[in-house]
Motif scaffolding. Structure first.
Motif, PDB file in Angstrom:
ATOM      1  N   ARG A 165     -23.395 -28.639 -93.107  1.00 46.60           N
ATOM      2  CA  ARG A 165     -24.115 -29.906 -93.007  1.00 46.60           C
ATOM      3  C   ARG A 165     -24.549 -30.388 -94.396  1.00 46.60           C
ATOM      4  NH1 ARG A 165     -26.128 -32.430 -88.134  1.00 46.60           N
ATOM      5  NH2 ARG A 165     -25.319 -30.729 -86.876  1.00 46.60           N
ATOM      6  N   ALA A 166     -25.025 -29.466 -95.215  1.00 48.73           N
ATOM      7  CA  ALA A 166     -25.565 -29.893 -96.511  1.00 48.73           C
ATOM      8  C   ALA A 166     -24.470 -30.200 -97.524  1.00 48.73           C
ATOM      9  CB  ALA A 166     -26.507 -28.822 -97.055  1.00 48.73           C
ATOM     10  N   SER A 167     -23.337 -29.495 -97.437  1.00 49.72           N
ATOM     11  CA  SER A 167     -22.302 -29.692 -98.461  1.00 49.72           C
ATOM     12  C   SER A 167     -21.187 -30.607 -97.972  1.00 49.72           C
ATOM     13  CB  SER A 167     -21.687 -28.340 -98.861  1.00 49.72           C
ATOM     14  OG  SER A 167     -20.866 -27.853 -97.812  1.00 49.72           O
ATOM     15  N   GLY A 168     -21.061 -30.730 -96.669  1.00 48.75           N
ATOM     16  CA  GLY A 168     -19.963 -31.512 -96.130  1.00 48.75           C
ATOM     17  C   GLY A 168     -18.615 -30.831 -96.278  1.00 48.75           C
ATOM     18  N   ARG A 169     -18.606 -29.592 -96.760  1.00 44.96           N
ATOM     19  CA  ARG A 169     -17.332 -28.889 -96.946  1.00 44.96           C
ATOM     20  C   ARG A 169     -16.964 -28.098 -95.697  1.00 44.96           C
ATOM     21  NH1 ARG A 169     -18.282 -26.101-102.790  1.00 44.96           N
ATOM     22  NH2 ARG A 169     -16.256 -25.137-102.380  1.00 44.96           N
ATOM     23  N   LYS A 170     -15.656 -27.883 -95.548  1.00 46.10           N
ATOM     24  CA  LYS A 170     -15.199 -27.012 -94.472  1.00 46.10           C
ATOM     25  C   LYS A 170     -15.866 -25.650 -94.647  1.00 46.10           C
ATOM     26  CE  LYS A 170     -13.139 -25.343 -91.022  1.00 46.10           C
ATOM     27  NZ  LYS A 170     -13.463 -25.852 -89.654  1.00 46.10           N
ATOM     28  N   THR A 171     -16.413 -25.107 -93.587  1.00 46.71           N
ATOM     29  CA  THR A 171     -17.088 -23.826 -93.663  1.00 46.71           C
ATOM     30  C   THR A 171     -16.480 -22.872 -92.640  1.00 46.71           C
ATOM     31  OG1 THR A 171     -19.098 -24.914 -94.414  1.00 46.71           O
ATOM     32  CG2 THR A 171     -19.346 -22.697 -93.530  1.00 46.71           C
ATOM     33  N   VAL A 172     -16.124 -21.693 -93.112  1.00 45.73           N
ATOM     34  CA  VAL A 172     -15.542 -20.669 -92.236  1.00 45.73           C
ATOM     35  C   VAL A 172     -16.392 -19.409 -92.374  1.00 45.73           C
ATOM     36  CG1 VAL A 172     -13.500 -19.309 -91.664  1.00 45.73           C
ATOM     37  CG2 VAL A 172     -13.222 -21.625 -92.580  1.00 45.73           C
ATOM     38  N   ALA A 173     -17.061 -19.045 -91.299  1.00 45.53           N
ATOM     39  CA  ALA A 173     -17.919 -17.849 -91.328  1.00 45.53           C
ATOM     40  C   ALA A 173     -17.156 -16.668 -90.759  1.00 45.53           C
ATOM     41  CB  ALA A 173     -19.174 -18.101 -90.498  1.00 45.53           C
ATOM     42  N   PHE A 174     -17.230 -15.538 -91.454  1.00 44.65           N
ATOM     43  CA  PHE A 174     -16.595 -14.313 -90.947  1.00 44.65           C
ATOM     44  C   PHE A 174     -17.640 -13.400 -90.331  1.00 44.65           C
ATOM     45  CE2 PHE A 174     -13.897 -15.579 -94.564  1.00 44.65           C
ATOM     46  CZ  PHE A 174     -12.721 -15.790 -93.874  1.00 44.65           C
ATOM     47  N   ILE A 175     -17.262 -12.762 -89.234  1.00 44.85           N
ATOM     48  CA  ILE A 175     -18.158 -11.770 -88.626  1.00 44.85           C
ATOM     49  C   ILE A 175     -17.305 -10.729 -87.903  1.00 44.85           C
ATOM     50  CG2 ILE A 175     -18.480 -13.098 -86.467  1.00 44.85           C
ATOM     51  CD1 ILE A 175     -21.465 -12.102 -86.578  1.00 44.85           C
ATOM     52  N   GLY A 176     -17.707  -9.481 -87.982  1.00 42.49           N
ATOM     53  CA  GLY A 176     -16.973  -8.422 -87.281  1.00 42.49           C
ATOM     54  C   GLY A 176     -17.382  -8.370 -85.818  1.00 42.49           C
ATOM     55  N   ASP A 177     -16.624  -7.631 -85.028  1.00 47.05           N
ATOM     56  CA  ASP A 177     -16.898  -7.573 -83.587  1.00 47.05           C
ATOM     57  C   ASP A 177     -18.239  -6.895 -83.301  1.00 47.05           C
ATOM     58  OD1 ASP A 177     -15.461  -5.441 -84.715  1.00 47.05           O
ATOM     59  OD2 ASP A 177     -14.552  -4.833 -82.822  1.00 47.05           O
ATOM     60  N   SER A 178     -18.519  -5.799 -84.013  1.00 47.85           N
ATOM     61  CA  SER A 178     -19.780  -5.094 -83.773  1.00 47.85           C
ATOM     62  C   SER A 178     -20.957  -5.966 -84.209  1.00 47.85           C
ATOM     63  CB  SER A 178     -19.780  -3.770 -84.539  1.00 47.85           C
ATOM     64  OG  SER A 178     -20.880  -2.982 -84.180  1.00 47.85           O
ATOM     65  N   THR A 179     -20.802  -6.630 -85.353  1.00 48.70           N
ATOM     66  CA  THR A 179     -21.866  -7.502 -85.858  1.00 48.70           C
ATOM     67  C   THR A 179     -22.055  -8.708 -84.940  1.00 48.70           C
ATOM     68  OG1 THR A 179     -21.161  -6.804 -88.051  1.00 48.70           O
ATOM     69  CG2 THR A 179     -22.695  -8.619 -87.966  1.00 48.70           C
ATOM     70  N   PHE A 180     -20.955  -9.179 -84.335  1.00 50.83           N
ATOM     71  CA  PHE A 180     -21.034 -10.307 -83.389  1.00 50.83           C
ATOM     72  C   PHE A 180     -22.002  -9.967 -82.255  1.00 50.83           C
ATOM     73  CE2 PHE A 180     -19.449 -12.495 -79.556  1.00 50.83           C
ATOM     74  CZ  PHE A 180     -19.466 -13.813 -79.998  1.00 50.83           C
ATOM     75  N   PHE A 181     -21.862  -8.765 -81.695  1.00 50.75           N
ATOM     76  CA  PHE A 181     -22.777  -8.381 -80.604  1.00 50.75           C
ATOM     77  C   PHE A 181     -24.171  -8.025 -81.135  1.00 50.75           C
ATOM     78  CE2 PHE A 181     -18.690  -7.572 -78.396  1.00 50.75           C
ATOM     79  CZ  PHE A 181     -18.905  -8.406 -77.314  1.00 50.75           C
ATOM     80  N   HIS A 182     -24.223  -7.559 -82.380  1.00 49.65           N
ATOM     81  CA  HIS A 182     -25.508  -7.174 -82.977  1.00 49.65           C
ATOM     82  C   HIS A 182     -26.388  -8.396 -83.192  1.00 49.65           C
ATOM     83  CE1 HIS A 182     -28.255  -6.240 -86.334  1.00 49.65           C
ATOM     84  NE2 HIS A 182     -28.090  -4.947 -86.078  1.00 49.65           N
ATOM     85  N   SER A 183     -25.847  -9.436 -83.850  1.00 48.98           N
ATOM     86  CA  SER A 183     -26.689 -10.579 -84.249  1.00 48.98           C
ATOM     87  C   SER A 183     -25.943 -11.897 -84.273  1.00 48.98           C
ATOM     88  CB  SER A 183     -27.249 -10.360 -85.665  1.00 48.98           C
ATOM     89  OG  SER A 183     -28.074  -9.254 -85.712  1.00 48.98           O
ATOM     90  N   GLY A 184     -24.752 -11.945 -83.684  1.00 52.64           N
ATOM     91  CA  GLY A 184     -23.967 -13.175 -83.776  1.00 52.64           C
ATOM     92  C   GLY A 184     -24.183 -14.143 -82.625  1.00 52.64           C
ATOM     93  N   LEU A 185     -24.738 -13.653 -81.519  1.00 55.01           N
ATOM     94  CA  LEU A 185     -24.799 -14.492 -80.317  1.00 55.01           C
ATOM     95  C   LEU A 185     -25.821 -15.622 -80.444  1.00 55.01           C
ATOM     96  CD1 LEU A 185     -24.549 -11.497 -77.827  1.00 55.01           C
ATOM     97  CD2 LEU A 185     -22.766 -13.181 -78.275  1.00 55.01           C
ATOM     98  N   SER A 186     -27.025 -15.316 -80.912  1.00 57.06           N
ATOM     99  CA  SER A 186     -28.055 -16.356 -81.008  1.00 57.06           C
ATOM    100  C   SER A 186     -27.672 -17.459 -81.995  1.00 57.06           C
ATOM    101  CB  SER A 186     -29.417 -15.777 -81.413  1.00 57.06           C
ATOM    102  OG  SER A 186     -29.678 -14.626 -80.699  1.00 57.06           O
ATOM    103  N   PRO A 187     -27.200 -17.126 -83.217  1.00 58.20           N
ATOM    104  CA  PRO A 187     -26.838 -18.226 -84.118  1.00 58.20           C
ATOM    105  C   PRO A 187     -25.672 -19.055 -83.598  1.00 58.20           C
ATOM    106  CG  PRO A 187     -26.299 -16.090 -85.109  1.00 58.20           C
ATOM    107  CD  PRO A 187     -27.109 -15.815 -83.889  1.00 58.20           C
ATOM    108  N   LEU A 188     -24.775 -18.429 -82.822  1.00 55.24           N
ATOM    109  CA  LEU A 188     -23.651 -19.194 -82.263  1.00 55.24           C
ATOM    110  C   LEU A 188     -24.179 -20.198 -81.229  1.00 55.24           C
ATOM    111  CD1 LEU A 188     -20.608 -19.547 -82.424  1.00 55.24           C
ATOM    112  CD2 LEU A 188     -20.349 -17.801 -80.651  1.00 55.24           C
TER     113      LEU A 188
END
Lengths: 196, 621
Positions: B431-454
């Motif tokens: 939002r702030a840069s207007g640039r394409k943004t691609v976030a990487f996250i592993g499967d374990s981290t996805f279940f650890h802390s990825g659900l709420s920010p998604l």
């Protein structure tokens, strides 16, 4: 009792953590106080794995720069890089079989040749002992027994307060039974290779 | 039988610090344990995981540290002896639960192991967890040796049960990953069934309840302080006029230094092992006999502040030193020489320094950073993402093996702070840069802390792509399961959760799954996503090669080789893929057949199709 400080450096996957465990078990068999410390984490990702072992009556589990009595290199470049742990009285034992890091393949530095590595280390320390641990491991029957060859070199060089018998027993008890024979053969080849 | 179950009191065994902690817990009758893995704490959980398969000990890998603490707390409320183990930054995640769990206390016992990582061997920061003791009011125990780690763990359970409070066992890497001789203690029988006695006006922390519970916590802190005052874990050695106060591994360095410096009779050591609540009276008495005192502690001046406070309250004029120029730093870990030098400096003693060999002219040599393994699917995903989005996109990343994608030539990773923060920060970057943004996250981290920010990103109409690097395990810490992992091959009945279903359930409309080793398909999927506005998810799924080879039915694929006749020596393989199975010989790329896993990524990137699979006869085919 005298304190002996040993640093082992290896590349992830070379089995130095098992080697230090064998030495630790051997020390226990001889009632020699022993403490060791290792940095895991990156062990399986091609990084450097370092273990420190302290035999005798000390409390620390790590070794400061210049404090190693013995440096064992599983790989010559890593032995060179760990030279800050040594002083003028340190005995360095290293395998001469190189494992060039991937950075060499993408053009970040050139792997130095063995003669240059030896020429650099030798005048700076008490003595440098070299052996082709890979070739001896292959001769023993399994290239993965490099760690046992190098354990043999430590005992052959007589730089640790551990007996041949105690280390052999520890190898039998600590390593997989299926590999015991090859491991002991590798140990013997390493020991014979450095005996003057 | 698992070696830690051996019921032979007084037997001496060489153990890793983390094994000693697990053994202590088993001796104390731990019945319920939970963890999220994290270096240097992971091997504690590994012991429980193995032991739980053959005994009635309950153990689980929870989705994150907060859940691990909470599930252990629930069992502790039913009267069981429980343990939760985590790394220091994991306690940040669990701290929300911990702060108020201190108010309710526990009916049984709860020991929380937190493993700090001074020098950050495997961590994103080197925060000092001892402040969590002050923040929460909970007792802290800190072992100085591997042998003591076992003893202290046993005591931690008794202390927790006596105070009805969680107890924090705080270690550092050099305890967790050191080995030493441990004397086994007797085993206490596990009590695995408890009962919850309802008491909502003491357990449900609404304001009126908490207003009553907070003074009770303060009383418990004072009770704990009286215990710390007389605790044998806080012990004095020597009778000299120079005082050294130390904790944890510093104690070993201090002991060795004083021995080596040769003025042992002039020193008096206070080793603090029960460090919160701080034993003020005992420290004041120690200070009374001292001309000068040095506080030797890694990390923050936690004890130093407390010691100064004691001296001030008691009106003692003693000189107190600790952190400061020429003495100790708040940075990194200590070592024997560093501590010896600081003691010599503080007390003006002659010191014989070790003389490391001169290495200023060390020949230049290629570095050996840790790297994604040969056959790692993350490398394949990164090469494809770089092909589509290049250098222009912003790549917030996350914590796991895949963080190593930061290194050249992949250079994938622009911002990293915490578990799940790749997705969390992506919305801000986009939002702030207007640039394409691609976030990487592993499967374990996805279940650890990825659900709420998604969920938050979907709801707030953010525009970025999440690449879930799904290798089917928690790779970095040693292949622990997470809520997406099937464990039926271990005869463990788990209900794996689909990442696709989770993403769709959170409202993501564009979800594509690819096998990143199908390079063209992966690039095509990324191009589709490039034109999409909103939150999109690409799941790049292929197993971790180290984990896969331990699974039933695994067959090693035939390796690849470079066909010298067709190779144009473009070196796209070494320059863009940079798999560690490559080496250079006579200025040409070669593949080490021992290291190649046969993943075929490089073969798809080679412009001449000169990388070919070795035939069954072992020739280039």
């Amino acid at each position: 009792m005298n304190i002996t400080r040993l640093i082992i450096v290896a590349v992830g996957g070379q089995g130095n953590l098992l080697a230090s465990k064998v030495l630790g078990e051997a020390a226990c068999r001889q009632d020699i106080p022993v403490r060791m410390s290792e940095i895991h984490g990156m062990a399986q990702r091609g990084g450097v794995v370092e273990s420190a072992m302290i035999f005798g009556d000390a409390h620390s589990t790590i070794i400061s720069d210049g404090e190693a009595d013995v440096l064992l290199g599983f790989e010559p470049l890593e032995a060179l890089r760990a030279l800050n742990k040594c002083n003028a009285d340190t005995i360095v034992i290293t395998s001469t079989s190189p494992l060039p890091p991937f950075t060499a393949a993408i053009g970040k530095g050139v792997y130095p040749d063995m003669a240059a590595i030896e020429a650099y280390i030798r005048p700076r320390v008490k003595s440098l002992i070299t052996l082709d641990a890979n070739a001896l491991a292959v001769e023993a029957g399994n290239v993965l027994s490099v760690n046992m060859v190098l354990l043999g070199s430590l005992i052959g060089a007589g730089v640790l307060p551990l007996s041949d018998a105690a280390v052999r027993e520890a190898i039998k008890d600590t390593t997989k039974a299926a590999f015991a024979e090859i491991n002991l053969k590798a140990f013997d080849l390493g020991r014979a290779a450095v005996k003057g | 039988m698992h070696p830690l179950l051996e019921n032979q009191p007084n037997k001496q065994v060489l153990m890793l610090g983390n094994e000693a902690i697990a053994r202590g817990a088993i001796e104390a009758g731990v019945a319920f344990a939970a963890a999220y893995p994290g270096t240097p704490s992971s091997e504690i959980a590994l012991q429980f995981f193995q032991i739980s398969k053959t005994t009635d000990l309950y153990f689980e890998y929870s989705a994150n540290e907060k859940v691990a603490l909470e599930v252990a707390a629930g069992a502790a409320m039913c009267g069981l002896r429980t343990m939760a183990s985590m790394k220091h930054v994991g306690l940040n995640v669990a701290s929300d639960a911990l702060m108020t769990l201190a108010y309710t206390g526990v009916a049984g016992a709860l020991v929380l192991v937190v493993a700090d990582d001074p020098y950050m061997f495997s961590s994103q920061n080197e925060q000092d967890s001892r402040y969590y003791g002050k923040l929460s009011g909970l007792p802290i125990l800190e072992p100085s040796t591997v042998a003591e780690a076992r003893e202290m763990t046993v005591y931690a359970f008794d202390l927790s049960e006596e105070l009805k409070l969680p107890v924090i066992l705080r270690t550092t890497t050099r305890i967790n990953h050191s080995s030493g001789v441990v004397t086994l203690g007797p085993m206490r029988k596990r009590q695995t069934k408890g009962d919850f006695i309802k008491d909502p006006f003491n357990y449900v922390c609404i304001p009126s309840v908490s207003r009553r519970l907070h003074p009770i916590l303060l009383e418990k802190i004072e009770t704990a302080r009286t215990m710390a005052e007389t605790s044998p874990w806080n012990r004095i050695e020597g009778e000299g006029k120079w005082g050294v106060i130390c904790n944890g591994v510093s104690y070993g360095y201090v002991s060795d230094a004083i021995e080596e410096l040769g003025f042992a009779a002039d020193f008096k050591i206070l080793r603090i092992g029960f460090s919160h609540p701080f034993p003020d009276a005992r420290v004041s008495r120690f200070l009374e006999g001292c001309e000068k005192v040095l506080v030797a502690e890694e990390g923050e001046p936690y004890m130093e502040e407390a010691v100064r406070n004691c001296a001030h309250k008691a009106g003692l004029p003693v000189t107190i030193k600790g952190k400061g120029k020429g003495l100790f730093s708040r940075l990194y870990e200590f070592d024997p020489t560093l501590v010896k030098t600081a003691i010599a400096e503080c007390f003006q003693l002659p010191v014989k320094h070790a003389r490391p060999v001169p290495i200023a002219d060390l020949p230049e040599a290629p570095p050996r950073p840790p790297n994604l393994c040969p056959g790692c699917p993350h490398r394949a995903a990164y090469v494809a993402v770089r092909e589509v989005f290049g250098d222009d996109a912003v790549y917030p990343t996350d914590i796991g093996c895949y963080t190593l994608g930061l290194l050249p030539p992949l250079r994938m990773g622009d911002f990293l702070i915490a578990m799940g923060a790749g997705i969390g920060t992506a919305g801000g970057f986009a939002r702030a840069s207007g640039r394409k943004t691609v976030a990487f996250i592993g499967d374990s981290t996805f279940f650890h802390s990825g659900l709420s920010p998604l969920a938050s990103a979907v709801y707030n109409n953010h525009d970025f792509t999440v690449v879930v690097l799904d290798n089917g395990t928690t790779g970095m810490t040693g292949h622990q399961p997470h809520p997406g992992v099937d464990l039926s091959h271990l005869n463990l009945d788990k209900k794996p959760i689909s990442i696709e279903a989770a993403a769709r359930g959170l409202g993501v409309e564009k979800v594509i799954t690819v096998n990143p080793f199908h390079y063209k398909k992966t690039v095509d999927a990324l191009r589709q996503i490039a034109d999409y506005r909103g939150v999109s998810v690409l799941i790049a799924r292929a197993p971790c090669p180290l984990y896969e080879r331990g699974l039933p039915g695994f067959k090693k694929k035939r390796p690849f080789t470079v066909n010298e006749k067709t190779c144009g020596n473009h070196q796209s393989c070494t320059k863009t893929v940079a798999c560690p199975a490559f080496f250079v010989e006579d200025a040409r790329p070669r593949i080490d057949a021992q290291r190649c896993t046969g993943c075929a990524l490089c073969a798809q990137v080679c412009p001449e199709n000169a990388i070919v699979r070795v035939s069954e006869k072992g020739e280039a085919s």
